[in-house]
Design an enzyme around this catalytic site. Structure first.
Site, mmCIF file in Angstrom:
data_model
loop_
_atom_site.group_PDB
_atom_site.id
_atom_site.type_symbol
_atom_site.label_atom_id
_atom_site.label_comp_id
_atom_site.label_asym_id
_atom_site.label_seq_id
_atom_site.Cartn_x
_atom_site.Cartn_y
_atom_site.Cartn_z
ATOM 1 N N ASP A 58 0.772 -1.120 0.042
ATOM 2 C CA ASP A 58 -0.057 0.259 0.079
ATOM 3 C C ASP A 58 0.691 1.354 -0.191
ATOM 4 O O ASP A 58 1.964 1.243 0.174
ATOM 5 C CB ASP A 58 -0.913 -0.075 1.135
ATOM 6 C CG ASP A 58 -0.376 -0.520 2.256
ATOM 7 O OD1 ASP A 58 0.911 -0.643 2.549
ATOM 8 O OD2 ASP A 58 -1.079 -0.992 3.512
ATOM 9 N N ASN B 292 -7.860 -3.105 13.954
ATOM 10 C CA ASN B 292 -9.113 -3.218 13.654
ATOM 11 C C ASN B 292 -9.125 -4.478 12.533
ATOM 12 O O ASN B 292 -10.202 -4.813 11.793
ATOM 13 C CB ASN B 292 -9.834 -2.121 12.894
ATOM 14 C CG ASN B 292 -8.979 -1.505 11.603
ATOM 15 O OD1 ASN B 292 -8.181 -2.175 11.291
ATOM 16 N ND2 ASN B 292 -9.380 -0.406 11.166
ATOM 17 N N HIS C 118 -7.404 -4.747 10.032
ATOM 18 C CA HIS C 118 -6.943 -4.525 8.449
ATOM 19 C C HIS C 118 -5.670 -5.201 8.106
ATOM 20 O O HIS C 118 -4.739 -5.649 8.914
ATOM 21 C CB HIS C 118 -7.212 -3.028 8.120
ATOM 22 C CG HIS C 118 -6.016 -2.338 8.710
ATOM 23 N ND1 HIS C 118 -6.113 -1.124 8.797
ATOM 24 C CD2 HIS C 118 -4.573 -2.674 8.795
ATOM 25 C CE1 HIS C 118 -4.800 -0.501 9.198
ATOM 26 N NE2 HIS C 118 -3.917 -1.472 9.160
ATOM 27 N N GLU D 219 -9.775 -2.244 5.131
ATOM 28 C CA GLU D 219 -10.411 -1.746 6.157
ATOM 29 C C GLU D 219 -11.770 -2.668 6.339
ATOM 30 O O GLU D 219 -12.168 -3.147 5.474
ATOM 31 C CB GLU D 219 -10.874 -0.245 6.293
ATOM 32 C CG GLU D 219 -9.557 0.633 5.949
ATOM 33 C CD GLU D 219 -8.844 0.888 7.253
ATOM 34 O OE1 GLU D 219 -8.777 0.001 8.331
ATOM 35 O OE2 GLU D 219 -8.087 2.038 7.369
HETATM 36 C C1 F6R Z 1 1.371 -1.211 6.072
HETATM 37 C C2 F6R Z 1 0.137 -2.204 6.266
HETATM 38 C C3 F6R Z 1 -0.601 -1.952 7.461
HETATM 39 C C4 F6R Z 1 0.135 -2.371 8.716
HETATM 40 C C5 F6R Z 1 -0.688 -2.425 9.849
HETATM 41 C C6 F6R Z 1 -0.007 -2.610 11.229
HETATM 42 O O1 F6R Z 1 1.910 -1.702 4.778
HETATM 43 O O2 F6R Z 1 -0.321 -2.648 5.387
HETATM 44 O O3 F6R Z 1 -1.785 -3.113 7.289
HETATM 45 O O4 F6R Z 1 0.818 -3.494 8.353
HETATM 46 O O5 F6R Z 1 -1.551 -1.110 9.947
HETATM 47 O O6 F6R Z 1 0.667 -1.675 11.309
HETATM 48 P P1 F6R Z 1 2.259 -1.384 12.508
HETATM 49 O O7 F6R Z 1 2.883 -2.656 12.089
HETATM 50 O O8 F6R Z 1 2.754 -0.167 12.457
HETATM 51 O O9 F6R Z 1 1.260 -1.853 13.700
#
Ligand code: F6R
Length: 237
Positions: free
Chosen positions: A67, A129, A131, A136
């Site tokens: 992403d 959440n 994701h 989401e």
């Molecule tokens: C980032 C991504 C997100 C993160 C998730 C956890 O490329 O795809 O899904 O993996 O938000 O983020 P952290 O590791 O910062 O807790």
């Protein structure tokens, strides 16, 4: 889905890193799917250390990131910047073989991945959440790479990388859930107590309200957890 509970983030980095290094040795042209965020940083450090000690060679590896924010691609908070400064600048992957979804390419990002042979190993974190990528809660399980409006939870979580919450972009581009499911192998890493509920929901449900729960339908997923993220799991799991 194989769940492995480790004693430390360092141990997770080592186990997941050794798996990736093994796969690159077996196939130097490996296609890697990469995630940003705090979770994979120890893993990227482990890969950098191994590269510096001549244990792994990335010269033929191709990568596709999960992403990217829609409109701040050239800023320090962009995921391109994150990947450069946490991994790409320290290994010998050719920068032109590192791909990110964008508002220009998102309609054919899945096709680009397919043309590269498909993702061999996809690394994932998980949001509080549930994701994965920026898919989401409520995202269709058959979604391809698309533009998404971030939820308040995600904007709040990502504010730590910005001067103020008002600076966090509201839109991003993400691989879809179907895009992720096409990967041949998936490694999901979760560390910390704030991920424990999402992990429990992922394992208990199969529901668009917990996007990560789609992974239960994939044949080759390894989930690495620390004790905090595994807090709500029963022994059986
Ligand atoms: C980032 C991504 C997100 C993160 C998730 C956890 O490329 O795809 O899904 O993996 O938000 O983020 P952290 O590791 O910062 O807790």
């Amino acid at each position: 889905m194989k769940v492995i509970i480790c004693d430390s983030k360092r141990q997770i980095a080592q186990k997941a890193g050794d798996m990736i290094i093994k796969r690159i040795r077996e196939n130097p042209y490996l296609v890697l799917g990469l995630a940003t965020g705090s979770t994979p940083i120890p893993l990227y450090q482990y890969l950098v250390n191994n590269y510096q000690n001549n244990k792994v060679n990335f010269e033929n590896v191709i990568s596709f990131n999960l992403d990217e924010y829609l409109d701040n691609n050239d800023q320090m908070q962009s995921y391109r910047y994150f990947m450069n400064t946490n991994l790409f600048d320290y290994i010998n992957i050719p920068i032109k073989k590192t791909f990110f979804p964008s508002k220009h390419n998102y309609k054919y990002y899945d096709e680009l991945i397919k043309q590269a042979g498909g993702i061999d190993i996809q690394i994932l974190g998980i949001g509080r959440n549930g994701h994965i990528g920026f898919n989401e809660p409520g995202t269709a399980f058959d979604s391809k790479t698309h533009i998404v409006k971030l939820t308040d939870v995600t904007i709040k979580d990502n504010a730590r990388f910005f001067n103020s919450i008002d600076d966090v972009p509201c839109f991003a581009v993400t691989m879809g859930l179907n895009t992720i499911m096409q990967s041949k192998e998936i490694i999901l890493i979760a560390t910390g107590k704030n991920k424990a509920t999402a992990i429990k929901q992922m394992l208990d449900n199969y529901d668009v309200n917990c996007p990560a729960s789609i992974l239960k339908n994939h044949q080759n997923v390894t989930v690495y957890l620390d004790n905090d993220a595994a807090e709500f799991l029963t022994k059986k799991e």
